[in-house]
Scaffold this motif. Sequence first.
Motif, short mmCIF file in Angstrom:
data_model
loop_
_atom_site.label_atom_id
_atom_site.label_comp_id
_atom_site.label_asym_id
_atom_site.label_seq_id
_atom_site.Cartn_x
_atom_site.Cartn_y
_atom_site.Cartn_z
N GLN A 21 0.93 -1.24 0.17
CA GLN A 21 -0.07 0.03 0.05
C GLN A 21 0.81 1.12 -0.01
O GLN A 21 2.06 1.22 0.78
CB GLN A 21 -1.03 -0.09 1.08
CG GLN A 21 -2.27 -0.70 1.15
CD GLN A 21 -2.82 -0.57 2.61
OE1 GLN A 21 -2.66 -1.35 3.50
NE2 GLN A 21 -3.44 0.29 2.77
N THR A 59 0.25 5.49 0.40
CA THR A 59 -0.94 6.36 1.22
C THR A 59 -0.40 7.91 0.99
O THR A 59 0.75 8.03 0.69
CB THR A 59 -1.20 5.88 2.68
OG1 THR A 59 0.11 6.46 3.40
CG2 THR A 59 -1.48 4.54 2.72
N ASP A 60 -1.29 8.66 1.21
CA ASP A 60 -0.94 10.18 1.36
C ASP A 60 -0.52 10.34 2.53
O ASP A 60 -0.66 9.70 3.69
CB ASP A 60 -1.90 11.00 0.54
CG ASP A 60 -3.46 10.90 1.53
OD1 ASP A 60 -3.25 10.29 2.44
OD2 ASP A 60 -4.38 11.40 0.82
N ASP A 104 -2.13 12.04 4.86
CA ASP A 104 -3.61 11.94 5.61
C ASP A 104 -3.83 10.53 6.11
O ASP A 104 -4.36 10.27 6.87
CB ASP A 104 -4.62 12.33 5.25
CG ASP A 104 -4.30 14.08 4.91
OD1 ASP A 104 -3.74 14.75 5.90
OD2 ASP A 104 -4.98 14.44 4.01
N ARG A 160 -4.52 8.26 3.65
CA ARG A 160 -5.62 7.49 2.84
C ARG A 160 -4.80 6.60 1.80
O ARG A 160 -3.82 7.20 1.09
CB ARG A 160 -6.29 8.80 2.22
CG ARG A 160 -7.20 9.18 3.04
CD ARG A 160 -8.13 10.21 2.62
NE ARG A 160 -7.10 11.26 1.93
CZ ARG A 160 -7.56 12.50 1.83
NH1 ARG A 160 -8.75 13.00 2.38
NH2 ARG A 160 -6.87 13.20 1.61
N THR A 161 -5.32 5.61 1.50
CA THR A 161 -4.56 4.61 0.58
C THR A 161 -4.68 5.23 -0.93
O THR A 161 -5.76 5.44 -1.36
CB THR A 161 -5.01 3.12 0.39
OG1 THR A 161 -4.96 2.74 1.90
CG2 THR A 161 -4.45 2.28 -0.41
N LEU A 162 -3.72 5.33 -1.75
CA LEU A 162 -3.79 5.88 -3.10
C LEU A 162 -3.42 4.61 -3.89
O LEU A 162 -4.06 4.78 -5.15
CB LEU A 162 -2.52 6.95 -3.15
CG LEU A 162 -2.78 8.30 -2.61
CD1 LEU A 162 -1.67 9.15 -2.57
CD2 LEU A 162 -4.14 8.95 -2.87
N ARG A 195 -6.40 5.24 -6.62
CA ARG A 195 -7.45 6.05 -6.12
C ARG A 195 -6.87 7.64 -6.38
O ARG A 195 -5.53 7.78 -6.41
CB ARG A 195 -7.87 6.15 -4.54
CG ARG A 195 -8.11 4.54 -4.36
CD ARG A 195 -8.67 4.27 -2.86
NE ARG A 195 -8.87 3.12 -2.52
CZ ARG A 195 -10.21 2.82 -2.64
NH1 ARG A 195 -11.15 3.67 -2.79
NH2 ARG A 195 -10.47 1.68 -2.18
N SER A 201 -6.93 11.91 -5.07
CA SER A 201 -6.98 12.54 -3.89
C SER A 201 -8.11 12.68 -2.92
O SER A 201 -7.96 12.85 -1.93
CB SER A 201 -6.20 13.97 -3.98
OG SER A 201 -7.18 14.57 -4.83
N SER A 202 -9.17 12.44 -3.75
CA SER A 202 -10.52 12.59 -2.94
C SER A 202 -10.87 10.92 -2.73
O SER A 202 -12.09 10.77 -2.28
CB SER A 202 -11.53 13.09 -3.81
OG SER A 202 -11.76 12.32 -5.20
N ARG A 203 -9.94 9.89 -2.75
CA ARG A 203 -10.29 8.65 -2.39
C ARG A 203 -11.36 7.73 -3.49
O ARG A 203 -11.54 6.78 -3.16
CB ARG A 203 -10.78 8.38 -1.04
CG ARG A 203 -9.91 9.02 0.07
CD ARG A 203 -9.83 8.31 1.27
NE ARG A 203 -9.79 6.72 0.99
CZ ARG A 203 -10.31 5.79 1.80
NH1 ARG A 203 -10.72 6.20 3.02
NH2 ARG A 203 -9.99 4.64 1.52
#
Length: 162
Positions: free
Chosen positions: A126, A128-129, A131, A133-135, A151, A153-155
Amino acid sequence: MSATGIDPAPVEQRLLAAERAIRRLRALAWFLIVGFAVLLAWQLAPRTGSVSAQGFELRDRAWRRRGSLTLRDDGSPALRLDNASGRARAMLNVRNDGSVVLRLSDEHGHNRAILALEADGRPRLQFTDRDGRTLCALEVGEGNEPRMTLRDSSRRVVWTAP
């Protein structure tokens, strides 16, 4: 008093005291010799080459902690490597259920890359950004099918395969 005018009692007392002191010094000398022999044997004895401990810390010249190898509260081992300011940058955990997780963090301590091996042997990668959140995720599902997800940036999922 004797014919020479010297009383032999004080001389005898001094001689007895000197003999007692000699006996004490002789006992002390034997104690030191035996202690030295034991210490020498201890130093020359073959070593097994292993060290046992509950944990180890790696410190820099300024005595700041830069890493550690410890047992967590549940008894599982964990390796942590820190940057110069003391933040964890790489962490490796081998959990008691058989899973393994390697986490790479940014300078703020946020996990940015995670490589995991589940208890049943399925791998997962994985990204992530900042924050958390998984990108991007690349994993093997329960049916042994590979899956990749991207994904924005808005998931929102922008691409997935299969």
